[in-house]
Design a protein around this motif. Structure first.
Motif, PDB file in Angstrom:
ATOM      1  N   ALA A 132       0.826  -1.030   0.101  1.00  0.00           N
ATOM      2  CA  ALA A 132       0.192  -0.152   0.135  1.00  0.00           C
ATOM      3  C   ALA A 132       0.993   1.213   0.095  1.00  0.00           C
ATOM      4  O   ALA A 132       0.581   2.372  -0.687  1.00  0.00           O
ATOM      5  N   ILE A 133       1.892   1.245   0.684  1.00  0.00           N
ATOM      6  CA  ILE A 133       2.798   2.471   0.730  1.00  0.00           C
ATOM      7  C   ILE A 133       3.544   2.657  -0.434  1.00  0.00           C
ATOM      8  O   ILE A 133       3.517   3.694  -1.089  1.00  0.00           O
ATOM      9  N   VAL A 134       3.857   1.428  -1.258  1.00  0.00           N
ATOM     10  CA  VAL A 134       4.530   1.684  -2.503  1.00  0.00           C
ATOM     11  C   VAL A 134       3.482   1.981  -3.503  1.00  0.00           C
ATOM     12  O   VAL A 134       3.819   2.959  -4.383  1.00  0.00           O
ATOM     13  N   ALA A 135       2.219   1.620  -3.472  1.00  0.00           N
ATOM     14  CA  ALA A 135       1.308   2.033  -4.273  1.00  0.00           C
ATOM     15  C   ALA A 135       0.945   3.674  -4.219  1.00  0.00           C
ATOM     16  O   ALA A 135       0.631   4.353  -4.867  1.00  0.00           O
ATOM     17  N   LEU A 136       0.762   4.008  -3.001  1.00  0.00           N
ATOM     18  CA  LEU A 136       0.704   5.538  -2.622  1.00  0.00           C
ATOM     19  C   LEU A 136       1.836   6.505  -3.052  1.00  0.00           C
ATOM     20  O   LEU A 136       1.678   7.353  -3.599  1.00  0.00           O
ATOM     21  N   ALA A 137       3.013   5.816  -3.261  1.00  0.00           N
ATOM     22  CA  ALA A 137       4.158   6.474  -3.561  1.00  0.00           C
ATOM     23  C   ALA A 137       4.216   6.446  -5.105  1.00  0.00           C
ATOM     24  O   ALA A 137       4.449   7.698  -5.572  1.00  0.00           O
ATOM     25  N   ILE A 138       3.857   5.558  -5.808  1.00  0.00           N
ATOM     26  CA  ILE A 138       3.699   5.764  -7.144  1.00  0.00           C
ATOM     27  C   ILE A 138       2.597   6.671  -7.581  1.00  0.00           C
ATOM     28  O   ILE A 138       2.716   7.329  -8.615  1.00  0.00           O
ATOM     29  N   ALA A 139       1.462   6.701  -6.739  1.00  0.00           N
ATOM     30  CA  ALA A 139       0.565   7.622  -7.131  1.00  0.00           C
ATOM     31  C   ALA A 139       0.847   9.220  -6.902  1.00  0.00           C
ATOM     32  O   ALA A 139       0.611   9.872  -7.789  1.00  0.00           O
ATOM     33  N   GLY A 140       1.729   9.115  -6.075  1.00  0.00           N
ATOM     34  CA  GLY A 140       2.241  10.560  -5.550  1.00  0.00           C
ATOM     35  C   GLY A 140       3.040  10.910  -6.699  1.00  0.00           C
ATOM     36  O   GLY A 140       3.338  11.967  -7.401  1.00  0.00           O
ATOM     37  N   GLY A 141       3.832   9.986  -7.351  1.00  0.00           N
ATOM     38  CA  GLY A 141       4.810  10.217  -8.382  1.00  0.00           C
ATOM     39  C   GLY A 141       4.033  10.594  -9.563  1.00  0.00           C
ATOM     40  O   GLY A 141       4.276  11.818 -10.365  1.00  0.00           O
ATOM     41  N   LEU A 142       2.885   9.839  -9.847  1.00  0.00           N
ATOM     42  CA  LEU A 142       1.975  10.438 -11.149  1.00  0.00           C
ATOM     43  C   LEU A 142       1.431  11.568 -10.810  1.00  0.00           C
ATOM     44  O   LEU A 142       1.140  12.501 -11.665  1.00  0.00           O
ATOM     45  N   VAL A 143       1.100  11.984  -9.616  1.00  0.00           N
ATOM     46  CA  VAL A 143       0.422  13.328  -9.304  1.00  0.00           C
ATOM     47  C   VAL A 143       1.721  14.757  -9.626  1.00  0.00           C
ATOM     48  O   VAL A 143       1.360  15.448 -10.430  1.00  0.00           O
ATOM     49  N   LEU A 144       2.941  14.272  -9.327  1.00  0.00           N
ATOM     50  CA  LEU A 144       3.885  15.265  -9.576  1.00  0.00           C
ATOM     51  C   LEU A 144       4.032  15.425 -11.081  1.00  0.00           C
ATOM     52  O   LEU A 144       4.141  16.503 -11.711  1.00  0.00           O
ATOM     53  N   TYR A 145       3.814  14.213 -11.979  1.00  0.00           N
ATOM     54  CA  TYR A 145       4.019  14.260 -13.290  1.00  0.00           C
ATOM     55  C   TYR A 145       3.114  14.872 -13.882  1.00  0.00           C
ATOM     56  O   TYR A 145       3.133  15.686 -14.894  1.00  0.00           O
ATOM     57  N   TYR A 146       1.781  14.543 -13.491  1.00  0.00           N
ATOM     58  CA  TYR A 146       0.562  15.332 -14.019  1.00  0.00           C
ATOM     59  C   TYR A 146       0.746  16.736 -13.961  1.00  0.00           C
ATOM     60  O   TYR A 146       0.102  17.514 -14.881  1.00  0.00           O
ATOM     61  N   ARG A 147       1.241  17.275 -12.890  1.00  0.00           N
ATOM     62  CA  ARG A 147       1.344  18.742 -12.555  1.00  0.00           C
ATOM     63  C   ARG A 147       2.467  19.456 -13.724  1.00  0.00           C
ATOM     64  O   ARG A 147       2.303  20.453 -13.940  1.00  0.00           O
ATOM     65  N   THR A 148       3.330  18.567 -14.018  1.00  0.00           N
ATOM     66  CA  THR A 148       4.117  18.985 -15.137  1.00  0.00           C
ATOM     67  C   THR A 148       3.498  19.267 -16.279  1.00  0.00           C
ATOM     68  O   THR A 148       4.005  19.766 -17.317  1.00  0.00           O
ATOM     69  N   LEU A 149       2.388  18.718 -16.621  1.00  0.00           N
ATOM     70  CA  LEU A 149       1.576  18.624 -18.119  1.00  0.00           C
ATOM     71  C   LEU A 149       0.855  19.940 -18.076  1.00  0.00           C
ATOM     72  O   LEU A 149       0.017  20.005 -19.150  1.00  0.00           O
ATOM     73  N   LYS A 150       0.729  20.942 -17.190  1.00  0.00           N
ATOM     74  CA  LYS A 150      -0.052  21.760 -17.295  1.00  0.00           C
ATOM     75  C   LYS A 150       0.204  22.898 -18.588  1.00  0.00           C
ATOM     76  O   LYS A 150      -0.782  22.973 -19.413  1.00  0.00           O
ATOM     77  N   GLY A 151       1.425  23.016 -18.846  1.00  0.00           N
ATOM     78  CA  GLY A 151       1.754  23.886 -20.031  1.00  0.00           C
ATOM     79  C   GLY A 151       1.765  23.029 -21.257  1.00  0.00           C
ATOM     80  O   GLY A 151       1.736  23.873 -22.398  1.00  0.00           O
ATOM     81  N   TRP A 152       1.730  21.682 -21.230  1.00  0.00           N
ATOM     82  CA  TRP A 152       1.628  20.982 -22.662  1.00  0.00           C
ATOM     83  C   TRP A 152       0.411  21.296 -23.489  1.00  0.00           C
ATOM     84  O   TRP A 152      -0.539  21.086 -22.774  1.00  0.00           O
ATOM     85  N   GLY A 153       0.650  21.175 -24.641  1.00  0.00           N
ATOM     86  CA  GLY A 153      -0.532  21.046 -25.550  1.00  0.00           C
ATOM     87  C   GLY A 153      -1.124  22.730 -25.858  1.00  0.00           C
ATOM     88  O   GLY A 153      -2.046  22.913 -26.610  1.00  0.00           O
ATOM     89  N   GLN A 154      -0.470  23.746 -25.114  1.00  0.00           N
ATOM     90  CA  GLN A 154      -0.843  25.036 -25.474  1.00  0.00           C
ATOM     91  C   GLN A 154       0.276  25.824 -26.411  1.00  0.00           C
ATOM     92  O   GLN A 154       1.398  25.409 -26.481  1.00  0.00           O
ATOM     93  N   ARG A 155      -0.078  26.619 -27.324  1.00  0.00           N
ATOM     94  CA  ARG A 155       0.637  27.355 -28.063  1.00  0.00           C
ATOM     95  C   ARG A 155       1.632  28.221 -27.421  1.00  0.00           C
ATOM     96  O   ARG A 155       1.107  29.128 -26.186  1.00  0.00           O
ATOM     97  N   PRO A 156       2.826  28.470 -27.786  1.00  0.00           N
ATOM     98  CA  PRO A 156       3.792  29.568 -26.904  1.00  0.00           C
ATOM     99  C   PRO A 156       3.427  31.213 -27.327  1.00  0.00           C
ATOM    100  O   PRO A 156       2.625  31.346 -28.683  1.00  0.00           O
TER     101      PRO A 156
END
Length: 64
Positions: free
Chosen positions: A38-62
């Motif tokens: 469960a701890i490992v699963a939550l750590a993976i979910a946390g890593g995915l949350v951090l990755y998801y937050r980096t996608l904010k600017g993707w797909g937008q025009r400069p």
């Protein structure tokens, strides 16, 4: 639908899955192995949350 939209949906589904998996593990069994999983699963979910937050600017025009 743009590819980045589908990517965000899949990452969101992955986050939900790992959080749900950790909750089911902890509700079903409280052995040391299940708590570690469960701890490992939550750590993976946390890593995915951090990755998801980096996608904010993707797909937008400069700015022009």
């Amino acid at each position: 639908m743009k590819l980045i939209t589908a990517h965000r949906i899949l990452i969101g589904a992955g986050i939900a899955f790992f959080v749900f998996y950790a909750a089911v593990l902890l509700m079903h069994d409280r052995t040391t192995a299940s708590v570690v999983q469960a701890i490992v699963a939550l750590a993976i979910a946390g890593g995915l949350v951090l990755y998801y937050r980096t996608l904010k600017g993707w797909g937008q025009r400069p700015p022009s």
